[in-house]
Enzyme design. Structure first.
Site, short mmCIF file in Angstrom:
data_model
loop_
_atom_site.label_atom_id
_atom_site.label_comp_id
_atom_site.label_asym_id
_atom_site.label_seq_id
_atom_site.Cartn_x
_atom_site.Cartn_y
_atom_site.Cartn_z
N SER A 190 -0.48 0.83 6.13
CA SER A 190 -0.98 -0.14 7.08
C SER A 190 -1.79 -1.30 6.88
O SER A 190 -2.83 -1.05 5.93
CB SER A 190 -1.28 0.55 8.44
OG SER A 190 -1.40 -0.11 9.35
N ASP A 191 -1.72 -2.22 7.69
CA ASP A 191 -2.64 -3.33 7.17
C ASP A 191 -2.95 -4.34 8.54
O ASP A 191 -1.97 -4.08 9.46
CB ASP A 191 -2.43 -4.36 6.28
CG ASP A 191 -3.68 -5.33 5.62
OD1 ASP A 191 -4.38 -4.52 4.89
OD2 ASP A 191 -3.62 -6.25 6.11
N GLN A 192 -4.07 -4.85 8.55
CA GLN A 192 -4.30 -5.50 9.98
C GLN A 192 -4.96 -6.79 9.32
O GLN A 192 -6.04 -6.78 8.74
CB GLN A 192 -5.13 -4.73 11.07
CG GLN A 192 -5.34 -5.62 12.07
CD GLN A 192 -6.38 -4.74 13.30
OE1 GLN A 192 -7.45 -4.78 12.99
NE2 GLN A 192 -5.36 -4.28 14.19
N LYS A 236 0.81 -1.21 -0.02
CA LYS A 236 -0.04 -0.17 0.01
C LYS A 236 1.02 1.21 0.03
O LYS A 236 0.58 2.17 -0.88
CB LYS A 236 -0.81 -0.01 1.18
CG LYS A 236 -2.02 -0.93 1.28
CD LYS A 236 -2.91 -1.20 2.45
CE LYS A 236 -3.94 -2.23 2.53
NZ LYS A 236 -4.80 -2.10 3.65
#
Length: 199
Positions: free
Chosen positions: A71-73, A55
């Site tokens: 960011s990623d979760q 991203k």
């Protein structure tokens, strides 16, 4: 003094935007154009790390003079990636599965600055322990909060905290979606000091 590059949050998440606003830095947000489909056999931790960096890189490629945060979760249940439920029925199934169990939320943050070649990513695991939940409790919670855009179907920053027995992390905002301690460290490493640049 060299002018700082514009700061861009590579995300459409209102939760991440609200978290980044806490640092009092001027920034804009831009939606990353990234396929979030897991690779075959990809572990949740690897998926979160790969997507956070992808991203940031994708947005940075379109804004080469900027400093970009991605960011990623991913919720990790027994090594399986659990995403956003998207519907009431899927949220019920997720909370039933997590009831009485520990779930690891893998949150990753990346900072990319093309003009200097800076590129780093860090992952912050958060262990969330859910209480034993009955169906009435799950149903009432979901009707009240409708957390269908949250991985794991619960918002710890509001009523979802009452579903939990513990949260274990060294970066308290990681569970909401953007680990601000790690983000601040990465921004400093990239040349932007949040305390000195805050407004």
């Amino acid at each position: 003094m060299t002018a700082l590059p514009p700061l861009i949050l590579g995300s459409t998440s209102r939760y991440r935007r609200e978290l980044l606003e806490r640092l009092r830095l001027p920034f804009t947000a831009d939606a990353p154009r990234v396929d979030e489909t897991p690779l075959p056999g990809e572990a949740p931790a690897a998926l979160a790390t790969r997507l956070a960096l992808a991203k940031a890189r994708e947005v940075a490629a379109r804004h080469p003079g900027a400093l970009v945060i991605g960011s990623d979760q991913v919720a990790d249940v027994d090594g399986e990636a659990i995403g956003k439920p998207g519907s009431h029925e899927r949220a019920v199934a997720q909370l039933r599965r997590m009831s009485g169990r520990a779930v690891v939320f893998q949150t990753a943050v990346a900072v990319v600055r093309p003009d200097t070649g800076f590129e780093q990513v860090e992952r912050v695991p958060v262990t969330v322990r859910f209480r034993a939940l009955d169906d009435d409790e799950i149903e009432r919670y979901l009707r009240l909060e409708q957390p269908y855009d949250c991985a794991g179907s619960a918002k710890c920053e509001t009523l979802g905290i009452a579903l939990l027995s513990a949260i274990e992390s060294d970066d308290p905002t990681a569970l909401v979606g953007l680990p601000l301690i790690r983000t601040s460290a990465l921004l400093r490493a990239a040349g932007l000091d949040p305390v000195r640049q805050a407004r």
